[in-house]
Scaffold this motif. Structure first.
Motif, mmCIF file in Angstrom:
data_model
loop_
_atom_site.group_PDB
_atom_site.id
_atom_site.type_symbol
_atom_site.label_atom_id
_atom_site.label_comp_id
_atom_site.label_asym_id
_atom_site.label_seq_id
_atom_site.Cartn_x
_atom_site.Cartn_y
_atom_site.Cartn_z
ATOM 1 N N SER A 15 0.873 -1.170 0.000
ATOM 2 C CA SER A 15 0.000 0.000 0.000
ATOM 3 C C SER A 15 0.919 1.233 0.000
ATOM 4 O O SER A 15 2.091 1.138 -0.359
ATOM 5 N N ALA A 17 2.490 3.117 2.266
ATOM 6 C CA ALA A 17 3.734 3.127 3.044
ATOM 7 C C ALA A 17 4.742 2.139 2.466
ATOM 8 O O ALA A 17 5.933 2.448 2.351
ATOM 9 N N ASP A 36 2.388 -8.609 -0.922
ATOM 10 C CA ASP A 36 1.063 -8.233 -0.432
ATOM 11 C C ASP A 36 0.124 -9.419 -0.595
ATOM 12 O O ASP A 36 0.155 -10.122 -1.603
ATOM 13 N N ARG A 48 -9.396 -1.742 -3.504
ATOM 14 C CA ARG A 48 -9.141 -3.180 -3.374
ATOM 15 C C ARG A 48 -9.435 -3.648 -1.953
ATOM 16 O O ARG A 48 -9.505 -2.842 -1.026
ATOM 17 N N GLN A 53 -10.250 1.202 3.118
ATOM 18 C CA GLN A 53 -10.416 2.659 3.272
ATOM 19 C C GLN A 53 -10.322 3.380 1.936
ATOM 20 O O GLN A 53 -10.650 4.554 1.825
ATOM 21 N N HIS A 58 -9.886 10.546 0.417
ATOM 22 C CA HIS A 58 -8.493 10.519 0.866
ATOM 23 C C HIS A 58 -7.830 11.845 0.520
ATOM 24 O O HIS A 58 -7.407 12.069 -0.614
ATOM 25 N N ALA A 59 -7.749 12.710 1.521
ATOM 26 C CA ALA A 59 -7.083 13.987 1.310
ATOM 27 C C ALA A 59 -5.584 13.760 1.289
ATOM 28 O O ALA A 59 -5.055 13.077 2.170
ATOM 29 N N ARG A 116 -8.299 7.617 -3.816
ATOM 30 C CA ARG A 116 -7.212 6.802 -3.254
ATOM 31 C C ARG A 116 -6.764 5.709 -4.245
ATOM 32 O O ARG A 116 -5.555 5.510 -4.429
ATOM 33 N N VAL A 141 2.311 -12.766 4.326
ATOM 34 C CA VAL A 141 3.445 -12.989 5.221
ATOM 35 C C VAL A 141 2.892 -13.552 6.523
ATOM 36 O O VAL A 141 1.961 -12.988 7.111
ATOM 37 N N ARG A 183 1.074 -7.712 12.336
ATOM 38 C CA ARG A 183 1.236 -8.764 13.342
ATOM 39 C C ARG A 183 2.629 -8.748 13.976
ATOM 40 O O ARG A 183 2.964 -9.641 14.751
ATOM 41 N N ASP A 319 1.014 2.886 8.856
ATOM 42 C CA ASP A 319 -0.044 2.669 9.849
ATOM 43 C C ASP A 319 0.336 1.584 10.853
ATOM 44 O O ASP A 319 -0.237 1.515 11.934
ATOM 45 N N GLY A 331 -2.448 10.139 7.234
ATOM 46 C CA GLY A 331 -1.723 8.867 7.129
ATOM 47 C C GLY A 331 -0.769 8.788 5.947
ATOM 48 O O GLY A 331 0.384 8.375 6.096
ATOM 49 N N MET A 332 -1.230 9.171 4.768
ATOM 50 C CA MET A 332 -0.376 9.029 3.578
ATOM 51 C C MET A 332 0.788 10.015 3.632
ATOM 52 O O MET A 332 1.894 9.709 3.197
HETATM 53 C C1 LIG Z 1 -11.429 5.412 6.504
HETATM 54 C C2 LIG Z 1 -10.029 5.935 6.302
HETATM 55 C C3 LIG Z 1 -9.829 7.128 5.639
HETATM 56 C C4 LIG Z 1 -8.547 7.625 5.477
HETATM 57 N N1 LIG Z 1 -8.385 8.851 4.920
HETATM 58 C C5 LIG Z 1 -7.138 9.335 4.746
HETATM 59 C C6 LIG Z 1 -6.942 10.607 4.158
HETATM 60 O O1 LIG Z 1 -7.888 11.360 3.871
HETATM 61 N N2 LIG Z 1 -5.662 11.017 3.943
HETATM 62 C C7 LIG Z 1 -4.583 10.250 4.320
HETATM 63 O O2 LIG Z 1 -3.437 10.663 4.115
HETATM 64 N N3 LIG Z 1 -4.750 9.068 4.909
HETATM 65 C C8 LIG Z 1 -5.983 8.581 5.132
HETATM 66 N N4 LIG Z 1 -6.147 7.371 5.721
HETATM 67 C C9 LIG Z 1 -4.947 6.609 6.128
HETATM 68 C C10 LIG Z 1 -4.285 5.946 4.922
HETATM 69 O O3 LIG Z 1 -5.202 5.116 4.243
HETATM 70 C C11 LIG Z 1 -3.055 5.163 5.378
HETATM 71 O O4 LIG Z 1 -2.319 5.923 6.275
HETATM 72 C C12 LIG Z 1 -2.174 4.808 4.197
HETATM 73 O O5 LIG Z 1 -2.805 3.873 3.371
HETATM 74 C C13 LIG Z 1 -0.835 4.204 4.621
HETATM 75 O O6 LIG Z 1 -1.094 3.014 5.262
HETATM 76 P P1 LIG Z 1 -0.154 1.750 5.142
HETATM 77 O O7 LIG Z 1 0.413 1.628 3.786
HETATM 78 O O8 LIG Z 1 0.773 1.780 6.287
HETATM 79 O O9 LIG Z 1 -1.187 0.550 5.426
HETATM 80 P P2 LIG Z 1 -2.469 0.111 4.617
HETATM 81 O O10 LIG Z 1 -2.889 1.135 3.666
HETATM 82 O O11 LIG Z 1 -3.453 -0.375 5.619
HETATM 83 O O12 LIG Z 1 -1.953 -1.130 3.772
HETATM 84 C C14 LIG Z 1 -1.482 -2.324 4.347
HETATM 85 C C15 LIG Z 1 -1.150 -3.292 3.205
HETATM 86 O O13 LIG Z 1 -0.571 -4.460 3.759
HETATM 87 C C16 LIG Z 1 -1.173 -5.616 3.204
HETATM 88 N N5 LIG Z 1 -1.059 -6.678 4.228
HETATM 89 C C17 LIG Z 1 -1.585 -6.670 5.470
HETATM 90 N N6 LIG Z 1 -1.209 -7.771 6.137
HETATM 91 C C18 LIG Z 1 -0.419 -8.490 5.299
HETATM 92 C C19 LIG Z 1 0.291 -9.721 5.419
HETATM 93 N N7 LIG Z 1 0.285 -10.439 6.555
HETATM 94 N N8 LIG Z 1 0.991 -10.172 4.350
HETATM 95 C C20 LIG Z 1 1.029 -9.452 3.185
HETATM 96 N N9 LIG Z 1 0.372 -8.276 3.025
HETATM 97 C C21 LIG Z 1 -0.326 -7.800 4.076
HETATM 98 C C22 LIG Z 1 -2.600 -5.187 2.884
HETATM 99 O O14 LIG Z 1 -3.178 -5.992 1.877
HETATM 100 C C23 LIG Z 1 -2.374 -3.744 2.426
HETATM 101 O O15 LIG Z 1 -2.086 -3.680 1.049
HETATM 102 C C24 LIG Z 1 -7.422 6.869 5.939
HETATM 103 C C25 LIG Z 1 -7.626 5.673 6.605
HETATM 104 C C26 LIG Z 1 -8.914 5.217 6.813
HETATM 105 C C27 LIG Z 1 -9.110 3.941 7.593
#
Ligand SMILES: Cc1cc2nc3c(=O)[nH]c(=O)nc-3n(C[C@H](O)[C@H](O)[C@H](O)COP(=O)(O)OP(=O)(O)OC[C@H]3O[C@@H](n4cnc5c(N)ncnc54)[C@H](O)[C@@H]3O)c2cc1C
Length: 471
Positions: A15, A17, A36, A48, A53, A58-59, A116, A141, A183, A319, A331-332
């Motif tokens: 995703s 991050a 992933d 997806r 989310q 998603h601002a 998003r 994983v 985890r 996250d 978050g992003m």
């Molecule tokens: C309702 C909502 C609205 C939001 N609005 C905003 C916004 O307006 N602006 C903003 O900047 N941020 C927003 N965010 C936050 C933003 O979506 C996240 O901060 C951003 O996506 C970065 O997250 P991440 O990549 O760390 O994790 P995530 O986006 O949660 O992605 C985690 C990834 O890891 C994968 N994964 C999980 N477990 C495993 C595993 N065991 N093995 C392999 N793959 C795995 C998942 O499939 C996924 O692709 C929002 C969040 C929510 C919940």
């Protein structure tokens, strides 16, 4: 072949991050694999499963846009080319914060309105195209491979869709970007290592989101309507113009007062907001889908930087490190800033987890304080209301009232909300003086400030408290 030429970094989660981490790792490691468990749907119009989310507004904060551009030059232009509208954060949006309709002005702070899925799809395409990067879908994983009593991570174990059993993937560095459900704490515990303390601020937030065909002219040339939730009602939302001549409309309510996910309930909730703009916009607009709900119980911050024992060659970000109340849209942006930090830490190879996690904690501090301060303004939210929080809260109430009349104050606010400036910018003597002057004028006129604003700057409700989307 030397060891350096074969070094392999593995990123868990593709995703935002994870992709941005892979982007900087690719400059240092000849092989970067991003794993992933999801099917990484190539259709940018649909969210997806692994990122539910993605169906919601998603601002991309201004600082995030800057950081993304630094990481992936030309990304902004590419998104605009794919239909994402761009403009000025205050000049092209209607802001309603803490009960006040902000004065409109050119702020010089950019806003880019992409869905998003479009944003992630564009970033994924650019990162996947980098030499040495392999983004692998449908691969979950399920644990770490370790050596030295768990004090060095040497890879991960994965389960590939359609194949029986687990298999190892060796790595010289593992980066956990699996999001809030990470985890890693559980796996550390199972390895007999300390787990990070968790701080939580329970907000009981509910979202419901629907997309509409944009009604030409219905909101003028505006790109956004932002009625941020504020106490005590705690209802708010956002409308953004996105690619494909669509509006994405998210409604939000805190502490269990959630927007319904049926069409009539959605419409009624929009009508109940303290300002009519959002409801007026969607009344008569053609919906393109049914409302989609989302529940966000609590912001969660994991204190990895405080762990005395932690395995080498493992880093945590995104996250998985800290998940913020999404109303603040951080978050992003934080993920992009963490990727920039990772770039610096990769000067040492392998990077030192403790130093990296301390750096990430410093990045998280200001946005986390905004969330804690803002959410504790709701009387029903549990937590310690320190004197500092109460003082800041009272000051922000006055500042938001001043922003209804004073463009300079409004610009200062949106710069801080956009993480362009730190919260200290709101205490700059120039701003503090304008806030004080406004409050004095308001008292002299027998109003709390801003209530005499003419025309479209109609105040919503005088309040000293604050709500979401506030620093
Ligand atoms: C309702 C909502 C609205 C939001 N609005 C905003 C916004 O307006 N602006 C903003 O900047 N941020 C927003 N965010 C936050 C933003 O979506 C996240 O901060 C951003 O996506 C970065 O997250 P991440 O990549 O760390 O994790 P995530 O986006 O949660 O992605 C985690 C990834 O890891 C994968 N994964 C999980 N477990 C495993 C595993 N065991 N093995 C392999 N793959 C795995 C998942 O499939 C996924 O692709 C929002 C969040 C929510 C919940």
């Amino acid at each position: 072949m030397s060891r350096q030429q074969t070094e392999h970094a593995v990123v868990l989660g593709a995703s935002m991050a994870g992709l941005l981490a892979a982007r900087v790792l690719a400059d240092r490691y000849p092989r970067v694999t991003v794993l992933d468990r999801d099917h990484l749907v190539p259709d940018p119009a649909s969210p997806r499963r692994g990122v539910p989310q993605g169906a919601h507004i998603h601002a991309l904060l201004a600082r995030g846009q800057q950081a993304l551009e630094e990481l992936i030059p030309g990304l902004t232009e590419e998104l605009i080319g794919r239909g994402a509208p761009a403009g000025d954060l205050l000049g092209d949006s209607r802001w309603f914060v803490g009960g006040h309709r902000f004065r409109r002005a050119r702020s010089g702070v950019p806003v880019l309105c992409a869905s998003r899925p479009l944003l992630e799809d564009t970033v994924r395409a650019r990162v996947s195209a980098m030499s040495g990067v392999d983004v692998v879908a449908r691969t979950e994983v399920v644990g770490f491979e370790t050596a030295g009593d768990g004090l060095r991570v040497t890879g991960v174990r994965v389960r590939r869709e359609g194949r029986a059993g687990d298999e190892p993937v060796p790595a010289d560095l593992v980066v956990d970007a699996t999001g809030r459900g990470s985890r890693t704490p559980r796996w550390l515990g199972a390895m007999g290592l300390p787990v990070p303390e968790e701080e939580r601020v329970t907000i009981g937030l509910g979202y419901a989101t629907r997309t509409y065909r944009a009604r030409p002219g219905a909101i003028g040339s505006d790109l956004g309507i932002i009625p941020a939730p504020y106490p005590p009602l705690g209802r708010g939302g956002g409308l953004a113009v996105i690619e494909g001549d669509r509006w994405i409309v998210t409604l939000a309510g805190v502490l269990g007062d959630h927007p319904p996910a049926d069409a009539a309930g959605f419409e009624a909730f929009a009508r109940s907001l303290p300002v009519p703009d959002l409801h007026d916009a969607i009344a008569g607009a053609e919906p393109l889908d049914d409302p989609v709900p989302f529940r966000f119980p609590a912001s969660v911050r994991r204190r990895y930087e405080r762990l005395a024992r932690f395995p080498d060659r493992l880093l945590v970000l995104g996250d998985a490190f800290c998940s913020f109340n999404p109303v603040y849209g951080q978050g992003m942006t934080v993920a992009a800033l963490e990727a920039l930090a990772l770039r610096r830490h990769l000067r040492a190879r392998p990077p030192r987890p403790r130093a990296f996690h301390r750096h990430v904690a410093r990045i998280v501090d200001a946005p986390w304080d905004m969330v804690v301060g803002g959410d504790l303004a709701f009387p029903g939210v549990q937590g310690r209301r320190t004197a500092k929080i109460r003082l800041v809260d009272a000051y922000l109430g006055r500042l938001q009232a001043a922003a209804a009349d004073d463009a300079e104050v409004a610009v200062a606010f949106v710069r801080v909300a956009g993480l362009v400036d730190g919260p200290g910018a709101l205490l700059h003597p120039r701003i503090a003086l304008r806030v004080a002057r406004h409050a004095r004028r308001g008292r002299a006129a027998g109003t709390p400030g801003g209530t005499d604003a003419p025309g479209p700057r109609r105040p919503i409700r005088p309040t000293g408290s604050t709500g979401g989307a506030h620093p």
